[in-house]
Design a protein around this motif. Structure first.
Motif, mmCIF file in Angstrom:
data_model
loop_
_atom_site.group_PDB
_atom_site.id
_atom_site.type_symbol
_atom_site.label_atom_id
_atom_site.label_comp_id
_atom_site.label_asym_id
_atom_site.label_seq_id
_atom_site.Cartn_x
_atom_site.Cartn_y
_atom_site.Cartn_z
ATOM 1 N N GLU A 103 5.085 -1.947 0.611
ATOM 2 C CA GLU A 103 6.196 -1.960 1.557
ATOM 3 C C GLU A 103 6.855 -3.331 1.472
ATOM 4 N N SER A 110 3.089 1.353 -0.425
ATOM 5 C CA SER A 110 4.130 2.374 -0.359
ATOM 6 C C SER A 110 3.486 3.679 -0.820
ATOM 7 N N GLN A 111 4.243 4.754 -0.799
ATOM 8 C CA GLN A 111 3.724 6.028 -1.295
ATOM 9 C C GLN A 111 3.267 5.882 -2.744
ATOM 10 N N GLU A 112 4.053 5.158 -3.547
ATOM 11 C CA GLU A 112 3.709 4.969 -4.968
ATOM 12 C C GLU A 112 2.483 4.081 -5.155
ATOM 13 N N THR A 114 -0.220 3.769 -3.047
ATOM 14 C CA THR A 114 -1.453 4.182 -2.374
ATOM 15 C C THR A 114 -2.606 4.403 -3.353
#
Length: 138
Positions: A103, A110-112, A114
């Motif tokens: 983030e 971030s989602q990418e 994780t």
């Protein structure tokens, strides 16, 4: 040499996962090695000096060696912990040096990111093995 349950848990689960990952990468296609190398270079720029084939072998053999060290009871905890630290350090470096993985604060995933952020657990396990007490009563 006696094995205590705490060390068994710390070593078996990541050892099995890393060994399986390494075995799955043995003989990987050049394209896969290139993609993994492109990501790895963000954490360890020196990986760029290797060919894709060299990197693929380094990665797969390295994972097999680290996984096997964790799963082998004769390997002392501190040696297994050092191997795991050497494995998890570049993963965390890649995570923190790839802006799209975090983030805006540069820490939270971030989602990418994780999938890589979870590897921080490997670093924590490595530290536990490196600094843990080897008590005779376990």
């Amino acid at each position: 040499m006696s094995i205590n349950f705490r060390n068994l848990v710390l070593r078996t689960v990541p050892g099995a996962m890393i060994l399986n990952s390494g075995i799955g990468k043995l003989g990987m296609p050049r394209e896969q090695a290139e993609a993994l190398q492109a990501m790895a270079v963000k954490g360890v720029p020196a990986f760029e000096k290797l060919s894709a084939e060299q990197f693929g072998k380094f990665l797969s053999y390295g994972e097999v060696a680290v996984g096997a060290a964790l799963l082998t009871p004769l390997v002392p905890n501190r040696v297994a912990g050092a191997a795991l630290a050497a494995f998890s350090g570049p993963l965390l470096s890649m995570y923190f040096n790839t802006p799209e993985m975090t983030e805006e604060d540069g820490i939270r995933p971030s989602q990418e990111g994780t999938a890589i952020a979870k590897d921080s657990w490997l670093a924590a396990i490595a530290l536990a093995l490196l600094i843990g007490e080897d008590r005779k009563d376990d």
